[in-house]
Design an enzyme around this catalytic site. Sequence first.
Site, PDB file in Angstrom:
ATOM      1  N   ASP A 157      91.147  13.982   0.473  1.00  0.00           N
ATOM      2  CA  ASP A 157      91.828  12.754   0.081  1.00  0.00           C
ATOM      3  C   ASP A 157      93.312  13.040  -0.150  1.00  0.00           C
ATOM      4  OD1 ASP A 157      92.241  10.149  -0.626  1.00  0.00           O
ATOM      5  OD2 ASP A 157      91.292  10.282  -2.591  1.00  0.00           O
ATOM      6  N   HIS A 228      89.170   3.543   7.827  1.00  0.00           N
ATOM      7  CA  HIS A 228      89.832   3.500   6.529  1.00  0.00           C
ATOM      8  C   HIS A 228      91.261   4.021   6.657  1.00  0.00           C
ATOM      9  CE1 HIS A 228      90.506   3.928   2.233  1.00  0.00           C
ATOM     10  NE2 HIS A 228      90.800   5.195   2.423  1.00  0.00           N
TER      11      HIS A 228
END
Length: 317
Positions: A157, A228
């Site tokens: 991330d 995403h």
Amino acid sequence: MTTEPGWARTPIEPQSVDAPLSRSAVFLTLTLSGHPDAASRARSVLGDLGGLVRAVGFRDLGGHLSCVAAIGSEAWDAVTGLSRPAQLHPFPEVVGPAHTAPSTPGDLFFHIRAERADMCFELERLILDKLGDAIIVADETVGFRYFDSRDLLGFVDGTENPTGSGMTEWSLVGEDDPDHAGGSYVVVQKYLHDLAGWQSLSTETQEKIIGRTKPDNIELDDLTRKSHKDLATIVDDDGVEHDILRDNMPFGSPGSGEFGTYFIGYSKDVWVTERMISAMFLGDPPGAYDRILDFSHAVTGATFFAPSNDVLESFGD
């Protein structure tokens, strides 16, 4: 902008949104109580935040303790007595075809980071003791760094975070709003994950949803539906890509079956973060929403403004 050599000798100055990624963090959202001096007490504590950070941070400089404090739209006038940042407004709820990004209360927000969980704990304790009955805790989330900066879904991330001078360029307000130059808009969302549902998917399907390979974090191209990664990339009408500075962190409790990711984005233009969230929940094209939302449910959403440390210190005058 603080530099690493300074961090090695003294505690990190409050409001350093570019503080290093940490192993531990506390995300603390508060609302003002009905106490008659709630706003003035909040202002006083904000003005003394530097002293509190130094009191804890000097115990272990290697702990790299830092704290960013921010103020919500509804509390701004009462707490600060200053003109309003040009783009400060409540977090706008986004109702998509399948999922909703809710707007939840928040007057004060503290982002506490350190290499040691006990330092985060101690600073939070001191802040809450000082605020006393002036506030109500709306949300307290304790985050941790998970292996090589992965979320609990198993993917790295924050890969696309700006670096170097880009951190300042994209996260701090400039001379377009001179009264608030050096400050930053802060948008936070707390997501709860359906890990069982996510883990039932094949790795290939997970990778298509995220837009990156799982083991080595390589971008995927030519997907039939925006991933995403694609939906979180904002390009304006002139073809300019706009970034934000993220410091997301996993949180959870296996014993209670709670697993999640706390999203936090710092930006000089709050519309960039809002457009990212809208793209995720509404879809681009409309209806083709971010499929990660089928397994990651937003339970909070709030917007704040973090003034510069000079402004924060003026609250103590």
